[in-house]
Design a protein around this motif. Structure first.
Motif, PDB file in Angstrom:
ATOM      1  N   MET A  77     -28.410  67.967 -22.872  1.00 28.69           N
ATOM      2  CA  MET A  77     -28.809  68.410 -24.206  1.00 28.69           C
ATOM      3  C   MET A  77     -30.136  69.160 -24.170  1.00 28.69           C
ATOM      4  SD  MET A  77     -27.692  65.087 -26.496  1.00 28.69           S
ATOM      5  CE  MET A  77     -28.262  65.836 -28.023  1.00 28.69           C
ATOM      6  N   ALA A  78     -31.018  68.759 -23.265  1.00 23.61           N
ATOM      7  CA  ALA A  78     -32.334  69.397 -23.166  1.00 23.61           C
ATOM      8  C   ALA A  78     -32.298  70.693 -22.371  1.00 23.61           C
ATOM      9  CB  ALA A  78     -33.329  68.428 -22.533  1.00 23.61           C
ATOM     10  N   ASN A  79     -31.202  70.932 -21.648  1.00 25.89           N
ATOM     11  CA  ASN A  79     -31.105  72.098 -20.768  1.00 25.89           C
ATOM     12  C   ASN A  79     -29.763  72.798 -20.983  1.00 25.89           C
ATOM     13  OD1 ASN A  79     -33.560  71.756 -18.743  1.00 25.89           O
ATOM     14  ND2 ASN A  79     -32.654  69.731 -19.030  1.00 25.89           N
ATOM     15  N   PRO A  80     -29.658  73.646 -21.992  1.00 27.33           N
ATOM     16  CA  PRO A  80     -28.365  74.265 -22.323  1.00 27.33           C
ATOM     17  C   PRO A  80     -27.795  75.161 -21.231  1.00 27.33           C
ATOM     18  CG  PRO A  80     -30.159  75.221 -23.621  1.00 27.33           C
ATOM     19  CD  PRO A  80     -30.708  74.009 -22.956  1.00 27.33           C
ATOM     20  N   ALA A  81     -28.610  75.582 -20.270  1.00 26.92           N
ATOM     21  CA  ALA A  81     -28.100  76.427 -19.180  1.00 26.92           C
ATOM     22  C   ALA A  81     -27.466  75.613 -18.062  1.00 26.92           C
ATOM     23  CB  ALA A  81     -29.238  77.274 -18.604  1.00 26.92           C
ATOM     24  N   LEU A  82     -27.589  74.299 -18.124  1.00 23.17           N
ATOM     25  CA  LEU A  82     -27.180  73.451 -17.003  1.00 23.17           C
ATOM     26  C   LEU A  82     -25.660  73.405 -16.822  1.00 23.17           C
ATOM     27  CD1 LEU A  82     -28.234  71.528 -14.796  1.00 23.17           C
ATOM     28  CD2 LEU A  82     -28.185  69.698 -16.482  1.00 23.17           C
ATOM     29  N   LEU A  83     -24.934  72.992 -17.849  1.00 25.96           N
ATOM     30  CA  LEU A  83     -23.481  72.851 -17.715  1.00 25.96           C
ATOM     31  C   LEU A  83     -22.776  74.181 -17.440  1.00 25.96           C
ATOM     32  CD1 LEU A  83     -22.400  70.091 -20.266  1.00 25.96           C
ATOM     33  CD2 LEU A  83     -21.966  70.124 -17.809  1.00 25.96           C
ATOM     34  N   PRO A  84     -23.153  75.282 -18.100  1.00 24.15           N
ATOM     35  CA  PRO A  84     -22.495  76.554 -17.764  1.00 24.15           C
ATOM     36  C   PRO A  84     -22.652  76.946 -16.295  1.00 24.15           C
ATOM     37  CG  PRO A  84     -23.617  76.748 -19.866  1.00 24.15           C
ATOM     38  CD  PRO A  84     -24.022  75.427 -19.284  1.00 24.15           C
ATOM     39  N   ALA A  85     -23.804  76.643 -15.707  1.00 18.66           N
ATOM     40  CA  ALA A  85     -24.003  76.958 -14.289  1.00 18.66           C
ATOM     41  C   ALA A  85     -23.084  76.120 -13.415  1.00 18.66           C
ATOM     42  CB  ALA A  85     -25.465  76.727 -13.906  1.00 18.66           C
ATOM     43  N   LEU A  86     -22.943  74.845 -13.743  1.00 14.38           N
ATOM     44  CA  LEU A  86     -22.060  73.973 -12.968  1.00 14.38           C
ATOM     45  C   LEU A  86     -20.592  74.333 -13.192  1.00 14.38           C
ATOM     46  CD1 LEU A  86     -23.915  70.596 -13.607  1.00 14.38           C
ATOM     47  CD2 LEU A  86     -24.036  72.033 -11.560  1.00 14.38           C
ATOM     48  N   ASP A  87     -20.266  74.750 -14.409  1.00 16.42           N
ATOM     49  CA  ASP A  87     -18.890  75.174 -14.683  1.00 16.42           C
ATOM     50  C   ASP A  87     -18.523  76.422 -13.881  1.00 16.42           C
ATOM     51  OD1 ASP A  87     -18.404  73.083 -16.391  1.00 16.42           O
ATOM     52  OD2 ASP A  87     -18.770  74.224 -18.228  1.00 16.42           O
ATOM     53  N   ALA A  88     -19.520  77.245 -13.576  1.00 18.76           N
ATOM     54  CA  ALA A  88     -19.256  78.428 -12.745  1.00 18.76           C
ATOM     55  C   ALA A  88     -18.812  78.020 -11.346  1.00 18.76           C
ATOM     56  CB  ALA A  88     -20.501  79.312 -12.678  1.00 18.76           C
ATOM     57  N   VAL A  89     -19.342  76.908 -10.859  1.00 16.62           N
ATOM     58  CA  VAL A  89     -18.886  76.373  -9.572  1.00 16.62           C
ATOM     59  C   VAL A  89     -17.439  75.912  -9.692  1.00 16.62           C
ATOM     60  CG1 VAL A  89     -19.215  74.563  -7.851  1.00 16.62           C
ATOM     61  CG2 VAL A  89     -21.209  75.693  -8.872  1.00 16.62           C
ATOM     62  N   SER A  90     -17.142  75.171 -10.753  1.00 15.53           N
ATOM     63  CA  SER A  90     -15.776  74.679 -10.950  1.00 15.53           C
ATOM     64  C   SER A  90     -14.774  75.823 -11.030  1.00 15.53           C
ATOM     65  CB  SER A  90     -15.696  73.838 -12.228  1.00 15.53           C
ATOM     66  OG  SER A  90     -16.428  72.635 -12.097  1.00 15.53           O
ATOM     67  N   ALA A  91     -15.161  76.904 -11.681  1.00 13.75           N
ATOM     68  CA  ALA A  91     -14.251  78.036 -11.843  1.00 13.75           C
ATOM     69  C   ALA A  91     -13.928  78.704 -10.514  1.00 13.75           C
ATOM     70  CB  ALA A  91     -14.857  79.056 -12.806  1.00 13.75           C
ATOM     71  N   ALA A  92     -14.822  78.572  -9.543  1.00 13.93           N
ATOM     72  CA  ALA A  92     -14.648  79.273  -8.267  1.00 13.93           C
ATOM     73  C   ALA A  92     -14.103  78.405  -7.146  1.00 13.93           C
ATOM     74  CB  ALA A  92     -15.988  79.879  -7.831  1.00 13.93           C
ATOM     75  N   MET A  93     -14.252  77.092  -7.245  1.00 12.43           N
ATOM     76  CA  MET A  93     -13.919  76.202  -6.130  1.00 12.43           C
ATOM     77  C   MET A  93     -12.440  75.824  -6.137  1.00 12.43           C
ATOM     78  SD  MET A  93     -15.236  74.538  -3.478  1.00 12.43           S
ATOM     79  CE  MET A  93     -17.010  74.365  -3.767  1.00 12.43           C
ATOM     80  N   THR A  94     -11.781  75.996  -4.996  1.00 11.14           N
ATOM     81  CA  THR A  94     -10.386  75.595  -4.823  1.00 11.14           C
ATOM     82  C   THR A  94     -10.294  74.526  -3.740  1.00 11.14           C
ATOM     83  OG1 THR A  94      -9.909  77.217  -3.094  1.00 11.14           O
ATOM     84  CG2 THR A  94      -9.653  77.941  -5.390  1.00 11.14           C
ATOM     85  N   THR A  95      -9.162  73.852  -3.693  1.00 11.92           N
ATOM     86  CA  THR A  95      -8.962  72.848  -2.644  1.00 11.92           C
ATOM     87  C   THR A  95      -9.011  73.495  -1.266  1.00 11.92           C
ATOM     88  OG1 THR A  95      -7.608  71.483  -4.122  1.00 11.92           O
ATOM     89  CG2 THR A  95      -7.408  71.066  -1.767  1.00 11.92           C
ATOM     90  N   GLU A  96      -8.414  74.675  -1.131  1.00 11.66           N
ATOM     91  CA  GLU A  96      -8.421  75.360   0.165  1.00 11.66           C
ATOM     92  C   GLU A  96      -9.847  75.660   0.618  1.00 11.66           C
ATOM     93  OE1 GLU A  96      -6.495  76.118  -2.415  1.00 11.66           O
ATOM     94  OE2 GLU A  96      -4.577  75.437  -1.576  1.00 11.66           O
ATOM     95  N   GLU A  97     -10.701  76.085  -0.325  1.00 14.61           N
ATOM     96  CA  GLU A  97     -12.087  76.363   0.039  1.00 14.61           C
ATOM     97  C   GLU A  97     -12.841  75.085   0.378  1.00 14.61           C
ATOM     98  OE1 GLU A  97     -13.218  78.583  -3.387  1.00 14.61           O
ATOM     99  OE2 GLU A  97     -12.913  80.503  -2.390  1.00 14.61           O
ATOM    100  N   LEU A  98     -12.533  74.003  -0.336  1.00  8.96           N
ATOM    101  CA  LEU A  98     -13.179  72.727  -0.046  1.00  8.96           C
ATOM    102  C   LEU A  98     -12.789  72.234   1.347  1.00  8.96           C
ATOM    103  CD1 LEU A  98     -15.093  70.660  -1.223  1.00  8.96           C
ATOM    104  CD2 LEU A  98     -13.146  69.554  -2.340  1.00  8.96           C
ATOM    105  N   ILE A  99     -11.537  72.433   1.723  1.00 13.07           N
ATOM    106  CA  ILE A  99     -11.093  72.102   3.078  1.00 13.07           C
ATOM    107  C   ILE A  99     -11.917  72.883   4.104  1.00 13.07           C
ATOM    108  CG2 ILE A  99      -9.193  72.389   4.729  1.00 13.07           C
ATOM    109  CD1 ILE A  99      -7.270  71.782   2.387  1.00 13.07           C
ATOM    110  N   GLU A 100     -12.088  74.181   3.863  1.00 17.63           N
ATOM    111  CA  GLU A 100     -12.838  75.022   4.796  1.00 17.63           C
ATOM    112  C   GLU A 100     -14.300  74.593   4.877  1.00 17.63           C
ATOM    113  OE1 GLU A 100     -11.660  77.219   6.825  1.00 17.63           O
ATOM    114  OE2 GLU A 100      -9.594  77.243   6.074  1.00 17.63           O
ATOM    115  N   LEU A 101     -14.886  74.227   3.753  1.00 19.03           N
ATOM    116  CA  LEU A 101     -16.275  73.767   3.755  1.00 19.03           C
ATOM    117  C   LEU A 101     -16.416  72.469   4.551  1.00 19.03           C
ATOM    118  CD1 LEU A 101     -17.248  74.435   0.017  1.00 19.03           C
ATOM    119  CD2 LEU A 101     -17.946  75.759   2.015  1.00 19.03           C
ATOM    120  N   ASN A 102     -15.493  71.535   4.334  1.00 17.46           N
ATOM    121  CA  ASN A 102     -15.526  70.283   5.091  1.00 17.46           C
ATOM    122  C   ASN A 102     -15.339  70.529   6.579  1.00 17.46           C
ATOM    123  OD1 ASN A 102     -15.969  68.455   2.964  1.00 17.46           O
ATOM    124  ND2 ASN A 102     -13.805  68.443   2.420  1.00 17.46           N
TER     125      ASN A 102
END
Length: 337
Positions: A77-102
């Motif tokens: 609530m105190a940082n309105p830019a916080l959730l949109p930035a994290l949602d940008a990660v969610s929009a880009a991350m796939t299971t295949e990419e997570l496998i590659e990162l691991n």
């Protein structure tokens, strides 16, 4: 901006206590014992191959443990830019990419910090995001994937103006209270179904069946009111998921032309499948009984191994089992060559 100190500062030293055939990132061990009946054929007998592939759970037997950002409510609530930035990660991350990162960390021995920074640079347009400011501590559990995701979150937050750092906080029994209080950590990469059932238990006591299901939106809808009650908010779930899954070798899948568990059931009506997994798999509703009831799969035998660990993966690769329980974002599933 992102703090330059990248070393994880332990809040507590504790193992991640997760149950086999249950929470994401779980592991276990077991003996190599087999039990079985009489198969009427061998059409779906094991096929050895180094490359493993997960069959799609097209009937949603497993709960939806998609990666989702969890944030202390007062901080959000105190940082309105916080959730949109994290949602940008969610929009880009796939299971295949997570496998590659691991795989990059566990198999190629790159650092989680470098792997996370490279992924953010390639996948998130941080210049298009709203700017924020002030200190934010992102918590990470003590296993590879959580550390990577915590660094991804911190890098994105740092790029949009927050003074973001990463702190290792052990298992859920330790980090969830810390996140709720917001005094030591304010952000955490969570798993949708697991945290939904955990918060429901905290709010309502133990129940035989929690509200989480195999449907992402249904589970998110169930999570929101109990999260608010706990003082947390959650961003958008990513497509990336770390949950129980069932793998076969690539050669086995190619021979049968299967990509889903339903297709496997259609191809393997002769009862020649050999299943491998943890000791409790024959009794767990989301393991052997679920495969039999939801998909109509028939097994010639069960091989007692581990929960998505090296024994199960080796048994698949060596042609000792046809299908085995793994975790959907395991780096060992990375495509070779």
């Amino acid at each position: 901006m992102r703090s330059r100190a990248r070393t994880l500062v332990p809040l507590a030293v504790a193992g991640l206590l997760l149950t086999a055939c249950g929470e994401s990132g779980s592991s276990g061990t077991g003996g190599a014992q087999a039990s079985g009946g009489g198969a009427s054929g061998d059409a779906c007998a094991p096929v050895a191959d180094d490359q493993l592939v997960v069959l799609e759970d097209d009937k949603q037997l497993q709960n939806a443990d998609n990666v989702v950002p969890a944030v202390n409510m007062a901080t959000a609530m105190a940082n309105p830019a916080l959730l949109p930035a994290l949602d940008a990660v969610s929009a880009a991350m796939t299971t295949e990419e997570l496998i590659e990162l691991n795989a990059a960390v566990d198999l190629e021995r790159q650092s989680a910090e470098d792997v996370a920074a490279g992924w953010v640079e390639e996948n998130v347009d941080t210049a298009a995001l709203e700017q924020g400011s002030g200190p934010i501590v992102v918590g990470g559990a003590n296993f590879t994937e959580s550390t990577i995701l915590a660094n991804v979150y911190a890098d994105v937050l740092g790029a949009v103006g927050f003074d973001a750092s990463v702190r290792e906080v052990g298992n859920r029994e330790l980090y969830l209270p810390a996140l709720i209080s917001g005094s030591e950590i304010q952000v955490f990469p969570e798993y949708l179904a697991t945290v939904t059932d955990e918060l429901n238990e905290l709010a309502n006591g133990p129940t035989e069946d929690g509200p989480a299901t195999g449907d992402v939106q249904e589970t998110l809808t169930a999570l929101q009111p109990i999260a608010e009650q706990a003082g947390l908010v959650f961003g958008e779930p990513s497509e990336a998921a770390d949950q129980n899954a069932f793998a076969v070798t690539q050669a086995f899948a190619d021979d049968l032309g299967v990509a889903t568990l339903s297709e496997l059931a259609d191809a393997c009506g002769d009862g020649s499948l050999v299943l491998g997994g943890p000791t409790e798999c024959p009794e767990r509703p989301q393991c052997q009984p679920g495969l039999e009831e939801a998909y109509g799969l028939q097994f010639d035998g069960f091989r007692e191994l581990d929960a998505g660990g090296p024994l199960t993966k080796a048994a698949l690769q060596q042609g000792e089992i046809s299908i085995g329980l793994v975790f959907s974002s395991d780096g060992a599933l990375a495509q070779q060559g």
